[in-house]
Design an enzyme around this catalytic site. Structure first.
Site, PDB file in Angstrom:
ATOM      1  CB  CYS A  61      -0.915   0.000   1.225  1.00 20.27           C
ATOM      2  SG  CYS A  61      -1.878   1.500   1.460  1.00 20.27           S
ATOM      3  CB  CYS A 116      -0.208   2.383   4.173  1.00 23.72           C
ATOM      4  SG  CYS A 116      -1.842   1.835   3.636  1.00 23.72           S
ATOM      5  CG  ASP A 117       3.481   1.000   4.378  1.00 24.61           C
ATOM      6  OD1 ASP A 117       3.230   1.492   5.489  1.00 24.61           O
ATOM      7  OD2 ASP A 117       3.118  -0.133   4.039  1.00 24.61           O
TER       8      ASP A 117
END
Lengths: 304, 304
Positions: free
Chosen positions: B130, B133-134
């Site tokens: 993701c 997200c990251d």
């Protein structure tokens, strides 16, 4: 020109800011109040996951710290007009103009006040505008609900599962809520109705203790002991600055990607048409709006 | 019989539980894993508002503490079947049957693994599924994206605004993503493509250091230094236990009230059809599902 301007520094706006900055977008948040966010008026918040119990003010400060830590720039300005010029949006404030490729409106909404003595003083001390938020603080106690529309009756039903007794005080002698809600409310043992009546004053020292009720037909005044008062006489979204499709009362219509009727203008949080006004839904809206805005901005930068 | 059974104790399920208990509903959460929630595999979470930086495990523990503090009962059980009997839902687990008026499915989804050496060991140490997200942890670094579909190309574009260089490694010699995304990706200076190639191994001690690539046409093996690897080869929602309308790959179709195609069965979080898989959207889904379930349960109790 900025990539993105976010109008409003409450939970929705700051979350949009966090997401946008993480995407590498040049992002500016404009906020007119020193302490933004309807939630900051809440005495205690117990339904934002991760914090079992926190004051609204503290939660808002944590959001702000998080946003600033991420690199979100927050500027004080009162936005008057958002002008759509296609691939450019012009944001006109009391303190100059700003330009961006895209704009997210996250300006919130304010519940209408009754405008009676004691209401402001006892806000969050027994005066509330949201049973889902504050109902659980009144377990086993007696509360009144003011209003006769969908919100009033929906929240009376919510409160009936928590409080010992709920009195619905309504200025008319019939409810405006849909018949199915009416039927449920009339069939609920611990909900009573006080018709043709308005609240004239809310009394209490540290907490709500009693209300003064006035019968509209007889003019008679009575005092009634209550622990809480939940008020549903309308809600005002702060959306006059932008010309997009809205509901009759001004909530911005969006799809589930938070896109308004105008390309490049998004809306998030309490100012958009939704049936749920919660911190969790506002932060979610903010994230989704930023994701959509990022995609829109990418399309402008690469597709032309 | 319970009022509500929630299947899944991740962010969506626990938030639904918090809301439901606050409404006074008799609520039970069933969770099969000791440590639930896809998020608990995240090394660092920096986009859940209120926590500038926290491990996924810690955040999940905070959600659990909050839920338990609110009075949510969480029971360990692996749900095999949810049977719809109209106003009664029967939940069949490996450890007996449970009954409720309504059910919320919050069982999450798992990204498909490549299934190569090093992938599990370096999860959250440079291996991610993701970019939203990251991605921000790879500012100025070099990353590869594995896959050629919509998710791969969307996230390659996100990463191009953060990382210094993005290599898209794809087993074919053309992308499956829609032409508009392809055009953007091909037009982005710091995105390169490595065609006809698969990742055979991910190497690194504490963090991802390099990948071993295999050309499918020539069989040639090469090593490449990278800081991160983002994998998009599919996602598996955990929804086989329930018979409601789903997408081809099994995501539960809901409306914006989180209602599935079957009355009294709701879905929230990653297991439902959505374009955003984030903690903020999961907690929001959970709250909305509980609000809808409460209304549904009220209707069953009062309308009959």
């Amino acid at each position: 020109m900025h990539d993105l301007i976010i109008i409003g520094g409450g939970p929705a706006g700051l979350t949009a800011g966090i997401y946008a900055v993480r995407y590498g977008l040049d992002t500016l948040v404009l906020e007119k109040n020193v302490i933004p966010g309807q939630i900051s008026t809440a005495d205690t918040v117990e339904n934002y996951p991760g914090f079992s119990s926190i004051s609204g003010m503290e939660l808002m400060q944590k959001f702000r710290d998080h946003a600033e830590h991420t690199g979100v720039r927050i500027q004080s300005a009162d936005v008057k007009i958002v002008r759509d010029e296609g691939n450019k949006k012009v944001v006109i404030t009391d303190d100059g103009e700003y330009e961006a490729l895209a704009v997210i409106i996250a300006t919130g909404a304010n519940p209408k006040r009754l405008g009676v003595p004691g209401e402001d003083k006892l806000l969050a001390k027994g005066v509330s505008y949201c049973a889902t938020c504050d109902g659980p603080f009144f377990g086993g106690q007696e509360v009144i609900v003011v209003g006769g529309g969908e919100s009033a009756v929906t929240d009376a039903l919510i409160l009936s599962g928590i409080a010992s007794r709920v009195y619905v005080v309504h200025r008319r002698d019939e409810l405006r809520a849909c018949s199915i809600l009416q039927k449920r409310a009339f069939g609920t043992e611990n909900i009573s109705f006080i018709w043709d009546t308005v609240v004239q004053e809310i009394k209490g020292d540290e907490l709500v203790e009693k209300v003064v009720l006035k019968n509209m037909k007889t003019g008679e005044l009575t005092e009634m002991n209550v622990d809480g008062i939940f008020i549903y006489v309308g809600i005002n979204p702060n959306t006059t600055m932008v010309d997009v499709d809205k509901t009759d009362v001004g909530f911005i219509k969006t799809n589930d990607r938070m896109e308004s009727s105008v390309r490049g203008i998004f809306a998030a949080g309490d100012c958009r048409r939704t049936s749920v006004w919660q911190v969790v839904t506002a932060v979610s809206d903010g994230a989704v709006a930023a994701i959509s805005a990022h995609e829109y901005i990418t399309s402008i930068k690469y597709d032309q």
